[in-house]
Design a protein around this motif. Sequence first.
Motif, PDB file in Angstrom:
ATOM      1  N   LYS A   1     -12.818  -3.821 -45.175  1.00 25.55           N
ATOM      2  CA  LYS A   1     -13.328  -2.629 -44.490  1.00 25.55           C
ATOM      3  C   LYS A   1     -12.644  -2.402 -43.148  1.00 25.55           C
ATOM      4  O   LYS A   1     -12.361  -1.274 -42.780  1.00 25.55           O
ATOM      5  N   SER A   2     -12.419  -3.471 -42.380  1.00 24.12           N
ATOM      6  CA  SER A   2     -11.771  -3.315 -41.081  1.00 24.12           C
ATOM      7  C   SER A   2     -11.119  -4.628 -40.668  1.00 24.12           C
ATOM      8  O   SER A   2     -11.501  -5.700 -41.132  1.00 24.12           O
ATOM      9  N   ILE A   3     -10.124  -4.509 -39.783  1.00 23.73           N
ATOM     10  CA  ILE A   3      -9.402  -5.662 -39.258  1.00 23.73           C
ATOM     11  C   ILE A   3      -9.234  -5.462 -37.760  1.00 23.73           C
ATOM     12  O   ILE A   3      -8.926  -4.361 -37.307  1.00 23.73           O
ATOM     13  N   ARG A   4      -9.446  -6.544 -37.005  1.00 22.82           N
ATOM     14  CA  ARG A   4      -9.186  -6.534 -35.563  1.00 22.82           C
ATOM     15  C   ARG A   4      -8.335  -7.746 -35.234  1.00 22.82           C
ATOM     16  O   ARG A   4      -8.525  -8.813 -35.817  1.00 22.82           O
ATOM     17  N   HIS A   5      -7.414  -7.582 -34.301  1.00 17.97           N
ATOM     18  CA  HIS A   5      -6.567  -8.693 -33.857  1.00 17.97           C
ATOM     19  C   HIS A   5      -7.030  -9.191 -32.499  1.00 17.97           C
ATOM     20  O   HIS A   5      -7.492  -8.414 -31.661  1.00 17.97           O
ATOM     21  N   ASN A   6      -6.857 -10.497 -32.279  1.00 21.76           N
ATOM     22  CA  ASN A   6      -7.102 -11.118 -30.980  1.00 21.76           C
ATOM     23  C   ASN A   6      -8.466 -10.741 -30.392  1.00 21.76           C
ATOM     24  O   ASN A   6      -8.591 -10.483 -29.201  1.00 21.76           O
ATOM     25  N   ALA A   7      -9.461 -10.708 -31.249  1.00 23.07           N
ATOM     26  CA  ALA A   7     -10.822 -10.375 -30.802  1.00 23.07           C
ATOM     27  C   ALA A   7     -11.420 -11.556 -30.035  1.00 23.07           C
ATOM     28  O   ALA A   7     -11.144 -12.719 -30.350  1.00 23.07           O
ATOM     29  N   ALA A   8     -12.239 -11.260 -29.051  1.00 18.46           N
ATOM     30  CA  ALA A   8     -12.950 -12.306 -28.324  1.00 18.46           C
ATOM     31  C   ALA A   8     -13.962 -12.947 -29.279  1.00 18.46           C
ATOM     32  O   ALA A   8     -14.687 -12.248 -29.978  1.00 18.46           O
ATOM     33  N   LEU A   9     -13.987 -14.270 -29.328  1.00 16.93           N
ATOM     34  CA  LEU A   9     -14.863 -14.987 -30.253  1.00 16.93           C
ATOM     35  C   LEU A   9     -15.856 -15.860 -29.501  1.00 16.93           C
ATOM     36  O   LEU A   9     -15.528 -16.424 -28.457  1.00 16.93           O
ATOM     37  N   ALA A  10     -17.032 -15.992 -30.076  1.00 15.05           N
ATOM     38  CA  ALA A  10     -18.007 -16.925 -29.544  1.00 15.05           C
ATOM     39  C   ALA A  10     -17.460 -18.338 -29.725  1.00 15.05           C
ATOM     40  O   ALA A  10     -16.711 -18.620 -30.678  1.00 15.05           O
ATOM     41  N   ALA A  11     -17.801 -19.233 -28.847  1.00  8.98           N
ATOM     42  CA  ALA A  11     -17.285 -20.602 -28.888  1.00  8.98           C
ATOM     43  C   ALA A  11     -17.634 -21.324 -30.184  1.00  8.98           C
ATOM     44  O   ALA A  11     -16.898 -22.204 -30.624  1.00  8.98           O
ATOM     45  N   ASN A  12     -18.730 -20.951 -30.824  1.00  7.52           N
ATOM     46  CA  ASN A  12     -19.196 -21.664 -32.024  1.00  7.52           C
ATOM     47  C   ASN A  12     -18.896 -20.923 -33.326  1.00  7.52           C
ATOM     48  O   ASN A  12     -19.496 -21.236 -34.344  1.00  7.52           O
ATOM     49  N   VAL A  13     -17.994 -19.962 -33.325  1.00  8.83           N
ATOM     50  CA  VAL A  13     -17.762 -19.151 -34.521  1.00  8.83           C
ATOM     51  C   VAL A  13     -17.320 -19.982 -35.727  1.00  8.83           C
ATOM     52  O   VAL A  13     -17.625 -19.647 -36.855  1.00  8.83           O
ATOM     53  N   PHE A  14     -16.629 -21.101 -35.494  1.00  7.10           N
ATOM     54  CA  PHE A  14     -16.178 -21.974 -36.585  1.00  7.10           C
ATOM     55  C   PHE A  14     -17.009 -23.258 -36.672  1.00  7.10           C
ATOM     56  O   PHE A  14     -16.635 -24.203 -37.375  1.00  7.10           O
ATOM     57  N   ALA A  15     -18.137 -23.309 -35.980  1.00  2.89           N
ATOM     58  CA  ALA A  15     -18.965 -24.512 -35.923  1.00  2.89           C
ATOM     59  C   ALA A  15     -19.664 -24.769 -37.254  1.00  2.89           C
ATOM     60  O   ALA A  15     -20.211 -23.858 -37.861  1.00  2.89           O
ATOM     61  N   ILE A  16     -19.639 -26.019 -37.683  1.00  2.00           N
ATOM     62  CA  ILE A  16     -20.325 -26.454 -38.890  1.00  2.00           C
ATOM     63  C   ILE A  16     -21.319 -27.525 -38.476  1.00  2.00           C
ATOM     64  O   ILE A  16     -20.931 -28.528 -37.853  1.00  2.00           O
ATOM     65  N   PRO A  17     -22.610 -27.356 -38.800  1.00  2.00           N
ATOM     66  CA  PRO A  17     -23.608 -28.367 -38.434  1.00  2.00           C
ATOM     67  C   PRO A  17     -23.289 -29.708 -39.090  1.00  2.00           C
ATOM     68  O   PRO A  17     -22.644 -29.771 -40.129  1.00  2.00           O
TER      69      PRO A  17
END
Length: 184
Positions: free
Chosen positions: A167-183
């Motif tokens: 649907k949409s693509i954004r480059h170099n977007a600001a990310l939350a520090a935990n976006v890739f966090a796995i419990p």
Amino acid sequence: PLTRDLTRPRLRLEWEAQSLGTNQTVRFVEIIDGSTGMLQEGEQTGKQIRMHPGRLATRLREEQRNPARLILAAMNQKSLRHRGDAELDGKRHALLSFTEGGDEFRIYIDQQTRLPAQTEILEDDPLEGDSSYMLRYGDWRKVDGVMLPFSLRYELNGRALQEEQIKSIRHNAALAANVFAIPE
């Protein structure tokens, strides 16, 4: 939405599908950080489970064929070769190949648009034996000056596995520090 780190295998994919039979929309989140993956059903409070190793391997293989990652990988391979021309869907394409991690990648470049039309990986599948995993790219659009496909079709030995419409693509977007966090 799909959030990926092109410098290492990290991604977060939020997707939805139609449940067969009930036609209800089901939402999932996949998070991969290196060699660990998590699948979450539903929203933030949904059930979280470790991603099945087969699904994790499949998603990591699919990420290898991501056009941006694929071009970066090809440019850094001494094994990159032009294999001549090949016909695909009635059109002539330049065929490039390179080897990475024991897998041979074949990239079909549309000679008119100079964009990848498809990527094929030849590998040994534990269930299918020698197999051709193919990703066909379509609906190319320019996003912040970069051409990207908004339509993806995955095939195994000529059989459709999955189709994705972005649907949409954004480059170099600001990310939350935990976006890739796995419990734990």
